[in-house]
Design a protein around this motif. Structure first.
Motif, PDB file in Angstrom:
ATOM      1  N   SER A  72       0.405  -1.275  -0.068  1.00  0.00           N
ATOM      2  CA  SER A  72       0.213  -0.274  -0.167  1.00  0.00           C
ATOM      3  C   SER A  72       0.902   1.290   0.277  1.00  0.00           C
ATOM      4  N   ALA A  73       1.929   1.020   0.568  1.00  0.00           N
ATOM      5  CA  ALA A  73       2.395   1.904   0.756  1.00  0.00           C
ATOM      6  C   ALA A  73       3.736   2.634   0.041  1.00  0.00           C
ATOM      7  N   THR A  74       4.579   1.910  -0.787  1.00  0.00           N
ATOM      8  CA  THR A  74       5.365   1.666  -1.123  1.00  0.00           C
ATOM      9  C   THR A  74       6.716   2.825  -0.913  1.00  0.00           C
ATOM     10  N   GLY A  75       7.134   3.346  -2.250  1.00  0.00           N
ATOM     11  CA  GLY A  75       7.992   4.280  -1.852  1.00  0.00           C
ATOM     12  C   GLY A  75       7.706   5.404  -1.447  1.00  0.00           C
ATOM     13  N   GLU A  76       6.694   6.272  -0.954  1.00  0.00           N
ATOM     14  CA  GLU A  76       5.500   7.164  -0.558  1.00  0.00           C
ATOM     15  C   GLU A  76       5.848   7.387   1.074  1.00  0.00           C
ATOM     16  N   ILE A  77       6.268   6.701   1.453  1.00  0.00           N
ATOM     17  CA  ILE A  77       6.899   6.837   3.114  1.00  0.00           C
ATOM     18  C   ILE A  77       8.030   7.577   3.019  1.00  0.00           C
ATOM     19  N   ALA A  78       8.811   7.419   2.104  1.00  0.00           N
ATOM     20  CA  ALA A  78      10.061   8.306   2.416  1.00  0.00           C
ATOM     21  C   ALA A  78       9.898   8.904   1.632  1.00  0.00           C
ATOM     22  N   ARG A  79       9.318   9.463   0.635  1.00  0.00           N
ATOM     23  CA  ARG A  79       8.635  10.573  -0.067  1.00  0.00           C
ATOM     24  C   ARG A  79       8.487  11.440   1.232  1.00  0.00           C
ATOM     25  N   THR A  80       7.346  11.285   1.594  1.00  0.00           N
ATOM     26  CA  THR A  80       6.606  11.922   2.856  1.00  0.00           C
ATOM     27  C   THR A  80       7.803  12.148   3.763  1.00  0.00           C
ATOM     28  N   LEU A  81       8.281  11.882   4.578  1.00  0.00           N
ATOM     29  CA  LEU A  81       8.900  11.508   5.151  1.00  0.00           C
ATOM     30  C   LEU A  81      10.314  13.254   4.694  1.00  0.00           C
ATOM     31  N   HIS A  82      10.448  13.412   3.441  1.00  0.00           N
ATOM     32  CA  HIS A  82      11.320  14.386   2.741  1.00  0.00           C
ATOM     33  C   HIS A  82      10.825  15.441   2.737  1.00  0.00           C
ATOM     34  N   GLU A  83       9.675  15.410   2.617  1.00  0.00           N
ATOM     35  CA  GLU A  83       8.406  16.564   1.921  1.00  0.00           C
ATOM     36  C   GLU A  83       7.977  17.565   3.579  1.00  0.00           C
ATOM     37  N   ASP A  84       7.525  16.307   4.315  1.00  0.00           N
ATOM     38  CA  ASP A  84       7.481  16.949   5.723  1.00  0.00           C
ATOM     39  C   ASP A  84       7.985  16.326   6.772  1.00  0.00           C
ATOM     40  N   GLY A  85       8.981  16.463   7.161  1.00  0.00           N
ATOM     41  CA  GLY A  85      10.127  15.956   7.838  1.00  0.00           C
ATOM     42  C   GLY A  85       9.700  16.529   9.135  1.00  0.00           C
ATOM     43  N   LEU A  86      10.063  18.381   9.440  1.00  0.00           N
ATOM     44  CA  LEU A  86      10.120  19.396  10.170  1.00  0.00           C
ATOM     45  C   LEU A  86       8.456  19.064  10.941  1.00  0.00           C
ATOM     46  N   VAL A  87       6.916  18.856  10.061  1.00  0.00           N
ATOM     47  CA  VAL A  87       6.437  18.476  10.914  1.00  0.00           C
ATOM     48  C   VAL A  87       5.792  16.809  11.322  1.00  0.00           C
ATOM     49  N   ILE A  88       6.337  16.421  10.173  1.00  0.00           N
ATOM     50  CA  ILE A  88       5.867  15.282  11.546  1.00  0.00           C
ATOM     51  C   ILE A  88       6.872  14.995  12.671  1.00  0.00           C
ATOM     52  N   LEU A  89       8.026  15.270  12.386  1.00  0.00           N
ATOM     53  CA  LEU A  89       8.863  15.239  13.713  1.00  0.00           C
ATOM     54  C   LEU A  89       8.437  15.630  14.663  1.00  0.00           C
ATOM     55  N   ALA A  90       7.956  17.001  14.502  1.00  0.00           N
ATOM     56  CA  ALA A  90       7.169  17.943  15.561  1.00  0.00           C
ATOM     57  C   ALA A  90       5.836  16.750  16.357  1.00  0.00           C
ATOM     58  N   VAL A  91       5.468  16.451  14.919  1.00  0.00           N
ATOM     59  CA  VAL A  91       4.494  15.586  15.525  1.00  0.00           C
ATOM     60  C   VAL A  91       4.969  14.783  16.771  1.00  0.00           C
ATOM     61  N   VAL A  92       5.976  13.248  16.151  1.00  0.00           N
ATOM     62  CA  VAL A  92       6.487  12.586  16.931  1.00  0.00           C
ATOM     63  C   VAL A  92       6.915  13.039  18.138  1.00  0.00           C
ATOM     64  N   LEU A  93       7.233  14.084  18.398  1.00  0.00           N
ATOM     65  CA  LEU A  93       7.513  15.070  19.826  1.00  0.00           C
ATOM     66  C   LEU A  93       7.255  15.108  20.758  1.00  0.00           C
ATOM     67  N   VAL A  94       5.765  15.381  19.578  1.00  0.00           N
ATOM     68  CA  VAL A  94       4.759  15.890  21.025  1.00  0.00           C
ATOM     69  C   VAL A  94       3.810  14.695  21.646  1.00  0.00           C
ATOM     70  N   THR A  95       3.413  13.098  20.677  1.00  0.00           N
ATOM     71  CA  THR A  95       3.069  12.316  20.808  1.00  0.00           C
ATOM     72  C   THR A  95       4.242  11.962  22.393  1.00  0.00           C
ATOM     73  N   VAL A  96       5.611  11.621  22.402  1.00  0.00           N
ATOM     74  CA  VAL A  96       6.540  10.767  23.447  1.00  0.00           C
ATOM     75  C   VAL A  96       6.248  11.980  23.806  1.00  0.00           C
ATOM     76  N   ALA A  97       6.339  13.614  23.684  1.00  0.00           N
ATOM     77  CA  ALA A  97       6.296  14.208  25.431  1.00  0.00           C
ATOM     78  C   ALA A  97       4.764  13.866  25.757  1.00  0.00           C
ATOM     79  N   VAL A  98       3.121  13.304  25.233  1.00  0.00           N
ATOM     80  CA  VAL A  98       2.454  12.790  25.911  1.00  0.00           C
ATOM     81  C   VAL A  98       2.543  12.327  27.435  1.00  0.00           C
ATOM     82  N   ALA A  99       3.268  10.949  26.226  1.00  0.00           N
ATOM     83  CA  ALA A  99       3.801   9.511  27.272  1.00  0.00           C
ATOM     84  C   ALA A  99       4.563  10.559  28.083  1.00  0.00           C
ATOM     85  N   ALA A 100       5.528  11.059  28.462  1.00  0.00           N
ATOM     86  CA  ALA A 100       6.937  11.045  29.040  1.00  0.00           C
ATOM     87  C   ALA A 100       6.004  11.854  30.258  1.00  0.00           C
ATOM     88  N   GLY A 101       4.691  13.227  29.960  1.00  0.00           N
ATOM     89  CA  GLY A 101       3.859  13.534  30.998  1.00  0.00           C
ATOM     90  C   GLY A 101       3.096  12.831  31.938  1.00  0.00           C
TER      91      GLY A 101
END
Length: 350
Positions: A72-101
């Motif tokens: 289903s995903a093929t090479g789109e994951i790498a392309r998505t990480l390249h295009e929206d990498g900063l936003v995706i990293l922010a999403v990840v960090l927020v989720t990790v911060a919530v879990a840490a809280g």
């Protein structure tokens, strides 16, 4: 050798899971054969059924799901990480911060001992978190309980969200489609075995899932392999993961953590709710629908969220890009966060 009680237990589990999975499927729920077997297995586990999914069976199920995701995903994951990498990293960090809280709160109020709350609240692969927690001296039973309670709540809430917010799309091997070619099925099974084996040798996290997913995506995107899985095999993989999670809810484990159950449930629901709110804010930052954002931020296991994403009309590459990156971030930062959260525990009185 399977004795008579185990044989009867498996027969009852398969029959009940098939019936509930069929009912949920006809009700329009995506990942019905994950959700149904998991709910039935939770009931069987708590009632003390003498059956368990072998570790090898669970890994095989993960490998098949990895191949499904790769198709289903093929090479789109790498392309998505390249295009929206900063936003995706922010999403990840927020989720990790919530879990840490959540881990800090549970530790501060001494709901669970030591670093158990830290590992139990980590939003990574449940099996990986349990293994790492045991390596670092935490109570693996309590960590497993927290992890699989959260996985169960995430699967149920995500399935309900997919059912209410979108018309659950059919899976690639949906009823009514022609049977996949034998060569494609053979290639897919080979990729599952080789990908899981290589990833295990490289010590990648969640190797049985990540290995086939990366190898299959690369070969499929390059046109070197055609991936396909028959519907019965997919249903068996879904059920295997659901059974593995559900049967971990034993009566002994529940009794051990009964005093902490209300706090664990409240903390888990709060974590899912905060991530759901963050998902709503994410739709204002990116051109994605709410269901895509909800699945991307859900603090559940990569395999279960992947199944629901593939079975729904969402941006699968974005969901998997966020979930995969978060898994690696959690595995890299887990020991550091666990030690940091443990410091918030009140000092023992003489």
């Amino acid at each position: 050798m399977i004795d008579r009680p185990q044989l009867l237990g498996w027969a009852a589990l398969v029959a009940a899971s098939g019936l509930l999975g069929w009912g949920l499927s006809h009700a329009g729920f995506p990942a019905a054969f994950l959700l149904g077997p998991m709910l039935v297995a939770i009931l069987f586990g708590v009632r003390g059924a003498p059956i368990r999914v072998p570790r090898l069976g669970f890994l095989a199920a993960q490998a098949l799901v990895g191949c499904l995701v790769a198709h289903s995903a093929t090479g789109e994951i790498a392309r998505t990480l390249h295009e929206d990498g900063l936003v995706i990293l922010a999403v990840v960090l927020v989720t990790v911060a919530v879990a840490a809280g959540v881990g800090i709160v549970l530790t501060r109020f001494q709901v669970l001992p030591g670093t158990t709350a830290a590992w139990g609240s980590s939003p990574g692969g449940a099996a990986a978190m349990v293994a790492m927690a045991e390596d670092h001296g935490s109570d693996a039973r309590l960590v497993a309980f927290m992890q699989y309670v959260r996985v169960a709540i995430v699967v149920i809430s995500a399935s309900l969200a997919a059912r209410l917010l979108a018309d659950g799309g059919a899976l690639d091997a949906a009823p009514g489609q022609p049977s996949p070619a034998p060569l494609s099925v053979a290639a897919t099974l080979t990729i599952a075995v080789v990908g899981a084996g290589v990833a295990t040798l490289l010590r990648l996290p969640s190797a049985a899932l990540i290995g086939p997913m990366l190898l299959g995506a690369g070969l499929h995107a390059a046109g070197l392999a055609s991936l396909a899985l028959p519907e019965p095999l997919l249903a068996a993989a879904y059920a295997g993961i659901g059974w593995y999670v559900g049967l971990r809810f034993t009566k002994a484990t529940v009794r051990t953590v009964l005093h902490a159950l209300p706090s664990v449930l409240a903390a888990t629901v709060a974590m899912v709710a905060i991530c759901a709110l963050w998902a709503w804010g994410l739709t204002g930052l990116l051109a994605i629908d709410y269901l895509t954002a909800f699945l991307a931020t859900s603090p559940g296991g990569l395999d279960s969220v992947a199944i629901i994403a593939v079975g729904s009309k969402v941006d699968v590459p974005f969901v998997l890009a966020v979930q995969t990156l978060r898994l690696f971030v959690v595995l890299l930062t887990g020991p550091i966060l666990a030690r940091w959260i443990a410091r918030s525990a009140p000092e023992a009185r003489p």
